[in-house]
Design an enzyme around this catalytic site. Structure first.
Site, PDB file in Angstrom:
ATOM      1  N   GLU A   9       0.831  -1.204   0.000  1.00 20.52           N
ATOM      2  CA  GLU A   9       0.000   0.000   0.000  1.00 20.52           C
ATOM      3  C   GLU A   9       0.870   1.261   0.000  1.00 20.52           C
ATOM      4  OE1 GLU A   9      -2.911   0.194   3.218  1.00 20.52           O
ATOM      5  OE2 GLU A   9      -4.479   0.748   1.809  1.00 20.52           O
ATOM      6  N   HIS A  38       6.382 -27.261  -1.023  1.00 22.21           N
ATOM      7  CA  HIS A  38       5.619 -28.335  -1.660  1.00 22.21           C
ATOM      8  C   HIS A  38       4.538 -27.755  -2.565  1.00 22.21           C
ATOM      9  CE1 HIS A  38       7.452 -31.539   0.860  1.00 22.21           C
ATOM     10  NE2 HIS A  38       7.737 -30.448   1.578  1.00 22.21           N
ATOM     11  N   LYS A  44     -13.852   1.474  -3.925  1.00 20.35           N
ATOM     12  CA  LYS A  44     -14.898   1.937  -2.994  1.00 20.35           C
ATOM     13  C   LYS A  44     -15.954   2.727  -3.758  1.00 20.35           C
ATOM     14  CE  LYS A  44     -11.974   2.389   1.103  1.00 20.35           C
ATOM     15  NZ  LYS A  44     -11.352   3.341   2.014  1.00 20.35           N
TER      16      LYS A  44
HETATM   17  O1  PA5 Z   1      -3.078   1.667   6.026  1.00 19.23           O
HETATM   18  C1  PA5 Z   1      -4.128   2.288   5.909  1.00 19.23           C
HETATM   19  O2  PA5 Z   1      -4.209   3.518   6.068  1.00 19.23           O
HETATM   20  C2  PA5 Z   1      -5.415   1.565   5.538  1.00 19.23           C
HETATM   21  O3  PA5 Z   1      -5.170   0.218   5.322  1.00 19.23           O
HETATM   22  C3  PA5 Z   1      -6.457   1.726   6.652  1.00 19.23           C
HETATM   23  O4  PA5 Z   1      -5.899   1.297   7.861  1.00 19.23           O
HETATM   24  C4  PA5 Z   1      -7.737   0.937   6.369  1.00 19.23           C
HETATM   25  O5  PA5 Z   1      -8.291   1.331   5.163  1.00 19.23           O
HETATM   26  C5  PA5 Z   1      -8.757   1.102   7.481  1.00 19.23           C
HETATM   27  O6  PA5 Z   1      -9.088   2.448   7.647  1.00 19.23           O
HETATM   28  P1  PA5 Z   1      -9.852   2.979   8.932  1.00 19.23           P
HETATM   29  O7  PA5 Z   1      -8.958   2.809  10.104  1.00 19.23           O
HETATM   30  O8  PA5 Z   1     -10.146   4.411   8.639  1.00 19.23           O
HETATM   31  O9  PA5 Z   1     -11.108   2.145   9.066  1.00 19.23           O
END
Ligand code: PA5
Length: 426
Positions: free
Chosen positions: A277, A298, A414
């Site tokens: 990410e 394996h 989203k």
């Molecule tokens: O690393 C990040 O910022 C994302 O993976 C968020 O943690 C994830 O989308 C969850 O977001 P939130 O804490 O607002 O629910």
């Protein structure tokens, strides 16, 4: 606590020759918070400057909750989820003996999983921690509604109120509002720490405290890493440079993080999210994948040994000291021919497998291997390793010229989903 070995990486010389000024410039961007995304660098000093008063309060609330519950539901996704799960499994193993068991929900929209957990909870004493920085994320949001209602229906509003905790933004956001309205205890996710860098904040701390993990030791490990990585010459940056060279100069597209311990699987998931990410944007970045050996020898082991070349390299986590060890029993008949292993422990065999596999993959298979030696698998080691990888990730992202601290790409799915679901405003 982490020793890096590049002798099988095929790029030892290139790493040594890499422009030190470039690394120094990025180091300063991280430490002085001058780079792009600098409003999300709160994690850099956090192991030292975290809110001690809130930490003490969290310990107290966790202790009280421990007396009342057998299960803590951790409702969260992405960076609000993976750190606690990775730490819990790495430290406690897959069959923990702690009084309170963590169950992670809200990280999926699976109806089957959500309903199965609901059924499982019917005769359990449970509490809920709802962790979301934004408070509007769909997956944990709808899961929370299910289990909040279940707890209230089973125990009544007063008991539920004592057993529900929110971890969210300090002032704004839907979850903060909801928690205030319902009278739920809340702990704060600092504004300047993003999800995947948040494991040392209440996001990771609160569930880990409830399941009995020594978070003081975790902080001690993180602080040690902070100290070891304060200078621009350090092993985390060397690792970042190595993966940068393999990616941008040698053409590798994927990095596979390999561990030889099943209880490290969620740690590799946490790592995948951290790097995937953070780096995968603007058309660049290594695709992070993971394997557990010898399990995956394996299956994917065949591809790594003989499949398409110059696609992936391996980073191996070599745990030196296992939490437990045992001998291979001797049999009289020795029909399977395995008695020759009875003078060795499982860990010794595992370590020998690791050496043989590195030789097979790196030398015969020509797959670059980076080895990361971890001393052990406990809270201190988790703290050290998590901080070490975060620092390496910041260096990696800035070397690639991207902002490691945002995730604009996740909005696309989203928006499509919201349109299809007819969410107002979409
Ligand atoms: O690393 C990040 O910022 C994302 O993976 C968020 O943690 C994830 O989308 C969850 O977001 P939130 O804490 O607002 O629910």
């Amino acid at each position: 606590m982490i020793k890096v070995d590049f002798s099988n990486s095929q790029i030892e010389q290139e790493i040594k020759k890499f422009d030190k000024n470039k690394v120094k410039a990025v180091h300063q961007m991280i430490e002085q918070k001058t780079g792009v995304g600098n409003d999300f660098l709160g994690w850099v000093d956090y192991p030292e400057d975290f809110d001690k008063t809130e930490y003490l309060k969290m310990k107290k609330v966790a202790q009280n909750l421990q007396k009342e519950i057998d299960v803590l539901l951790v409702v969260s996704i992405g960076g609000s989820y993976l750190g606690a799960r990775a730490a819990n499994e790495m430290i406690n193993g897959l069959f923990p003996t702690n009084k309170v068991k963590l169950i992670f929900v809200g990280n999926t929209i699976s109806s089957t999983y959500t309903q199965q957990v609901f059924e499982y909870l019917k005769d359990k004493e449970f509490g809920i921690v709802n962790i979301s920085k934004s408070g509007t994320t769909t997956e944990p949001g709808i899961a929370f509604r299910v289990y909040e209602k279940q707890l209230i229906d089973l125990k009544g509003k007063e008991i539920a109120k004592k057993r529900i905790i929110a971890v969210t933004d300090k002032a704004k956001g839907a979850l903060k509002q909801l928690a205030t309205a319902e009278g739920y205890e809340t702990f704060t996710i600092p504004d300047d720490i993003g999800g995947r860098f948040s494991v040392f904040s209440p996001v990771g701390l609160f569930p880990l405290l409830v399941c009995g993990i020594d978070t003081d030791a975790m902080f001690a490990g993180a602080k040690q890493a902070m100290k070891d990585l304060k200078n621009e010459q350090n092993s985390a940056y060397d690792y970042a440079v190595a993966r940068y060279i393999l990616n941008t100069q040698k053409g590798y597209k994927c990095e596979t993080l390999v561990a030889y311990e099943l209880q490290m699987q969620m740690f590799t998931e946490w790592w995948k999210q951290l790097f995937g990410e953070s780096e995968g944007k603007d058309g660049v970045g290594l695709f992070p994948t993971s394997c557990i050996f010898s399990t995956d020898l394996h299956s994917l082991g065949q591809f790594i040994q003989e499949g398409t070349k110059n696609v992936l390299f391996e980073t191996i986590i070599d745990i030196k000291k296992p939490n437990l060890d045992l001998n291979v029993p001797k049999t009289q008949a020795d029909l399977d021919g395995l008695n020759y292993l009875t003078t060795k422990t499982f860990h010794q065999i595992n370590q020998t497998a690791l050496l043989g596999v590195i030789d097979a993959h790196a030398n015969e298979g020509k797959v670059p291997n980076i080895i990361l030696e971890f001393d052990k698998m406990d809270a201190e080691m988790f703290g050290y390793a998590a901080y070490w990888f975060m620092k390496a990730c910041a260096m990696s992202g800035y070397l690639l010229g991207i902002n490691p601290f945002n995730q604009p790409g996740v909005e696309v799915y989203k928006t499509n989903m919201f349109k299809l679901l007819k969410k107002p405003g979409f």
